[in-house]
Design an enzyme around this catalytic site. Structure first.
Site: not given
Ligand code: B16
Ligand code: MG
Length: 217
Positions: A7, A9
Site C-alpha cells: 500500500d 499512504d
Molecule cells: P486520493 P492508499 C488511499 O491511499 C488513502 O489511504 C485514503 O485515505 C484516500 O482517501 C485514498 O487513497 C484516495 O486518495 O484522494 O488521493 O485519490 O492508502 O490506498 O495508498
Molecule cells: Mg494506506
C-alpha cells in the site's frame, strides 16, 4: 511467497497525515469536527467514500455535483501538501525491504486507492521500484473491495494465495483478506485485527518475519 504488494499512504510514506489535515480542514468549513479516531474510517477508501463518511457525521445530504466540488477542494489542498515531500520522507525500513525483496527475486507491486499515487511516488523518487503500479484511476471499487489487489496480482502474473500485502488501513487489510492474500498490518493491533500479523512500523518488518507469515499460511 512470489509477490509482495505494498500500500502507499501510511506504509511507504506518511501521506495519511496530509489526507487527515485536508479532510479536517474541509470538515471544519462544514461545521464538523473530524477526530483522529473517526479518520480511521477514511483510510484506504476512495475520495468520495471518505467525504460521505464525513457528511454522515451530521447527516448532511448533498447533490453529486456539490460533493464533487468539495472533494476537489480537499484534493487541491492535499496536492499542495504533498509537493513538499522528498525521498527523505520515505519511512525507515522501506528501501531496505525493497532491496531485499529484489535480491530474493520476489516481485514487487504497489496498490493504492489514491488517484495521486503516481505523483507521490515521483516525489519520493521510487516509481521504478515497482514492477506493477495500480492506483485509484485504474479501479472501479476501492478497498475494502478486493479488486485493487486482484488486479495487481493479475498484472504481476501471480496467484493471490502467493501474494503478501502490507497495509495500514482496516479497509485495506479487509481487501487483502477478501482477495485471499496474506496481510501484514502496519499500526494498531486493535484496528488491524484481521491481518495475519501487525507490527508498529515498517522498520520492524524484516525479511524473516515476511517469510514466517507466508509459511504459516
Ligand atoms: P486520493 P492508499 C488511499 O491511499 C488513502 O489511504 C485514503 O485515505 C484516500 O482517501 C485514498 O487513497 C484516495 O486518495 O484522494 O488521493 O485519490 O492508502 O490506498 O495508498
Ligand atoms: Mg494506506
Amino acid at each position: 511467497m512470489e509477490a509482495c504488494i505494498f500500500d502507499l499512504d501510511g506504509v511507504i510514506v506518511d501521506t495519511a497525515r496530509f489526507h487527515f489535515l485536508a479532510w479536517k480542514r474541509l470538515a471544519a468549513e462544514l461545521g464538523i469536527k473530524l477526530t483522529e479516531q473517526y479518520n480511521e474510517k477514511l483510510k484506504g477508501v476512495s475520495r468520495l467514500d471518505s467525504l460521505n463518511f464525513i457528511l454522515e457525521l451530521k447527516q448532511i445530504t448533498l447533490s453529486t455535483e456539490e460533493k464533487v466540488q468539495l472533494a476537489d477542494k480537499k484534493n487541491a489542498w492535499f496536492v499542495e501538501y504533498i509537493h513538499s515531500m522528498s525521498p527523505r520522507d520515505i519511512y525507515p525500513g522501506v528501501l531496505e525491504l525493497l532491496a531485499k525483496l529484489k535480491s530474493e527475486n520476489i516481485k514487487v507491486g504497489l496498490a493504492s486507492s489514491s488517484k495521486n499515487a503516481r505523483i507521490v511516488l515521483a516525489q519520493l523518487g521510487i516509481s521504478e521500484e515497482f514492477e506493477v503500479i495500480v492506483d485509484g484511476t485504474m479501479i472501479t471499487n476501492t478497498k475494502p473491495h478486493p479488486e485493487i489487489f486482484l488486479k495487481t496480482a493479475l498484472l504481476l502474473n501471480t496467484p493471490p494465495a502467493r501474494c503478501l500485502v502490507i497495509e495500514d488501513a482496516a479497509a485495506g487489510v479487509a481487501a487483502a483478506k477478501a482477495a485471499g492474500m496474506g496481510c501484514i498490518g502496519i499500526g494498531n493491533n486493535l484496528i488491524l485485527n484481521q491481518a495475519d500479523l501487525v507490527v508498529g512500523n515498517m522498520a520492524e518488518l524484516s525479511w524473516t518475519v515476511l517469510n514466517q507469515i507466508m509459511q504459516r499460511r
